[in-house]
Design a protein around this motif. Structure first.
Motif, PDB file in Angstrom:
ATOM      1  N   GLY A 112       0.773  -1.187  -0.074  1.00 44.06           N
ATOM      2  CA  GLY A 112       0.158   0.110  -0.041  1.00 44.06           C
ATOM      3  C   GLY A 112       0.973   1.309  -0.012  1.00 44.06           C
ATOM      4  O   GLY A 112       1.957   1.364   0.159  1.00 44.06           O
ATOM      5  N   LEU A 113       0.185   2.306  -0.016  1.00 50.20           N
ATOM      6  CA  LEU A 113       0.911   3.870  -0.082  1.00 50.20           C
ATOM      7  C   LEU A 113       0.983   4.328   1.471  1.00 50.20           C
ATOM      8  O   LEU A 113      -0.130   4.441   1.875  1.00 50.20           O
ATOM      9  CB  LEU A 113       0.125   4.657  -0.974  1.00 50.20           C
ATOM     10  CG  LEU A 113       0.537   6.150  -1.167  1.00 50.20           C
ATOM     11  CD1 LEU A 113       2.174   6.103  -1.765  1.00 50.20           C
ATOM     12  CD2 LEU A 113      -0.172   6.862  -2.025  1.00 50.20           C
ATOM     13  N   GLY A 114       2.068   4.587   1.682  1.00 48.79           N
ATOM     14  CA  GLY A 114       2.240   5.281   2.918  1.00 48.79           C
ATOM     15  C   GLY A 114       2.177   6.507   3.187  1.00 48.79           C
ATOM     16  O   GLY A 114       2.793   7.026   2.448  1.00 48.79           O
ATOM     17  N   ARG A 115       1.272   7.026   4.001  1.00 49.43           N
ATOM     18  CA  ARG A 115       1.335   8.420   4.223  1.00 49.43           C
ATOM     19  C   ARG A 115       1.374   9.001   5.685  1.00 49.43           C
ATOM     20  O   ARG A 115       0.666   8.162   6.655  1.00 49.43           O
ATOM     21  CB  ARG A 115      -0.176   8.872   3.771  1.00 49.43           C
ATOM     22  CG  ARG A 115      -0.476   8.700   2.117  1.00 49.43           C
ATOM     23  CD  ARG A 115      -1.904   9.092   1.803  1.00 49.43           C
ATOM     24  NE  ARG A 115      -2.259   8.717   0.613  1.00 49.43           N
ATOM     25  CZ  ARG A 115      -2.207   9.165  -0.405  1.00 49.43           C
ATOM     26  NH1 ARG A 115      -1.744  10.480  -0.364  1.00 49.43           N
ATOM     27  NH2 ARG A 115      -2.597   8.892  -1.550  1.00 49.43           N
ATOM     28  N   PHE A 116       1.998   9.831   6.162  1.00 48.08           N
ATOM     29  CA  PHE A 116       2.192  10.059   7.368  1.00 48.08           C
ATOM     30  C   PHE A 116       0.757  10.763   8.039  1.00 48.08           C
ATOM     31  O   PHE A 116       0.375  11.784   7.393  1.00 48.08           O
ATOM     32  CB  PHE A 116       3.455  11.357   7.542  1.00 48.08           C
ATOM     33  CG  PHE A 116       4.736  10.790   7.658  1.00 48.08           C
ATOM     34  CD1 PHE A 116       5.217  10.256   8.817  1.00 48.08           C
ATOM     35  CD2 PHE A 116       5.511  10.436   6.440  1.00 48.08           C
ATOM     36  CE1 PHE A 116       6.751   9.528   8.811  1.00 48.08           C
ATOM     37  CE2 PHE A 116       6.860  10.192   6.481  1.00 48.08           C
ATOM     38  CZ  PHE A 116       7.422   9.532   7.733  1.00 48.08           C
TER      39      PHE A 116
END
Length: 450
Positions: A112-116
């Motif tokens: 998946g795409l990691g976002r802070f």
């Protein structure tokens, strides 16, 4: 405070893979987040598939070369779709290899795409993950100039490996190593290749002799260079893609245009919401100290997203140094000096250490001595091909130390790798002179230059 992981790595490319496995070897609980295939640019759409295509493109020259050695002439045919298929199969095989290596090391792979969300929390899909330490290793991506009408009709290196049809007329915009390598590949596979560059020479930043000799060699092989030229606009027509060029150049019609004008971290950084983590971005790259620490003391970054020295082995070394320092308690950082590199052009070029221009700027022209040789390699003594090899040493006169080694010719990368050891150990010209060469070989020329 309790966290889900001791280390969360964002990006399963060269740097992230190396760091995660090394950190896990020290007993850390590690997870790595990746929204694409595992392996990063190098494995998926960079140096590995590109080198396979370089190999494929060199066979066309060998059929001609063999005639000089007594072999009969042949009329070979080339199957682009087969090459694309087998290269893709190898990429997928390597993707699985890297996944298994993560499993073996005890690193959890999270797709998946990691976002802070905040400095210790990353959102991946519908899951929020917390970590004591976070490493950003998302790499870079190709960028296109925004001021050329019709630039959307061009492709980047990402699409080169999956073209459905072989382009018989191929144009390259840009004179960096990516554009130069693909120009050589497509030329070797039989396309009519034109490379368009804004300057007089390709490979800005490399030693002048490397730039000159690779460009001359590519021209000899049939690549057409349009120098001091820019594209004014690109139009899609019934005949193909029409390029309107600056100066007195006539318009050019081709099947495919590769835009190879550079890579930047920004496209990879924008989705991460770095502001939520308080990570400083400077000049469109993550700002780091020499030990890869960001503006947040527990968040680090390695590889191309820091835009220091964008080479796969450097990203790997930075990742391992980070893990050794933070989890192995063995403080160290990577020097970006004396790193060898190669351009898998045709002819091939490789280099380590200072260019002649850099040495003169640092030491002054009076203190720099250059040893250079150009010759026809023995292989081509029977082929009749107009091939040349260039070997070069840049030496500081006072200490006799070899500051730089440069080469253009077959197997340049293999040869310069060994030379890099000598340069980084501080070898002198006398050390080179005292070494007996392997005869007959190209590499022996480095120890016989006078």
């Amino acid at each position: 405070m309790s966290y889900d992981y001791d280390l969360l790595v964002i990006g399963a490319g060269s740097g992230g893979l190396a760091a995660s496995k090394r950190a896990a070897s020290y007993g850390a609980k590690v997870a790595i987040v990746e929204n694409d295939l595992v392996g990063g640019t190098c494995v998926i759409r960079g140096c590995v598939p590109k080198k396979l295509m370089v190999y494929a493109s060199t066979f066309s020259h060998l059929y001609d070369d063999a005639v000089g050695y007594g072999w009969s002439e042949v009329k070979p045919s080339f199957d682009w779709k087969k090459l694309v298929e087998v290269v893709d199969n190898e990429v997928m095989r390597l993707n699985q290899v890297h996944i298994k290596l993560l499993e073996k090391a005890g690193v959890e792979l999270i797709k998946g795409l990691g976002r802070f969300v905040d400095p210790h929390t990353v959102d991946v899909g519908d899951r929020q993950i917390t970590a004591d330490k976070i490493l950003i290793a998302v790499g870079g991506a190709p960028v296109k100039p925004e001021n050329i009408p019709g630039i959307e009709h061009t492709i980047t290196s990402r699409e080169m490996f999956h073209l459905p049809e072989f382009p018989k007329r191929f144009a390259v915009l840009g004179g960096g190593y990516i554009g130069v390598e693909f120009a050589g590949i497509m030329n070797g596979l039989g396309a009519e290749v034109t490379e368009i560059i804004r300057r007089e020479k390709i490979l800005r930043g490399f030693d002048e002799d490397i730039r000159t000799d690779i460009q001359a060699g590519m021209t000899e092989h049939g690549v057409n260079f349009l120098t001091n030229t820019e594209i004014e606009k690109i139009e899609k027509t019934d005949e193909g893609l029409k390029l309107t060029l600056t100066g007195d150049n006539e318009s050019l019609v081709v099947d495919t245009i590769l835009c190879a004008t550079g890579r930047k971290p920004k496209p990879q950084l924008d989705p991460l919401n770095l502001d939520n983590a308080g990570v400083e971005v400077r000049d469109e790259a993550i700002a780091v100290t020499e030990d890869s620490a960001t503006s947040q003391p527990h968040i680090y970054a390695v590889g191309d997203c820091t835009d220091r020295l964008n080479l796969t082995p450097v990203a790997i070394a930075e990742g391992r140094a980070f893990a050794d320092t933070v989890f192995g308690h063995i403080p160290r950082y990577i020097s970006h000096k004396g790193v060898p590199s190669a351009v898998f052009a045709q002819p091939e070029g490789a280099t380590v250490g200072m260019t002649e221009k850099e040495a003169i700027a640092d030491f002054g022209e009076d203190r720099v001595k250059v040893y250079r040789g150009r010759f026809r390699p023995m292989f081509h003594s029977l082929t009749g091909a107009n091939e040349k090899v260039m070997v070069k040493l840049v030496v500081e006169k006072t200490t006799d130390r070899v500051l730089g080694v440069h080469m253009v010719g077959k197997d340049a990368a293999e040869i310069i790798q060994g030379m890099a050891i000598a340069v980084n150990m501080g070898a002198t010209k006398k050390d080179f002179d005292a070494t007996i060469g392997i005869h007959p070989s190209t590499s022996e020329e480095f120890v016989t230059l006078r």
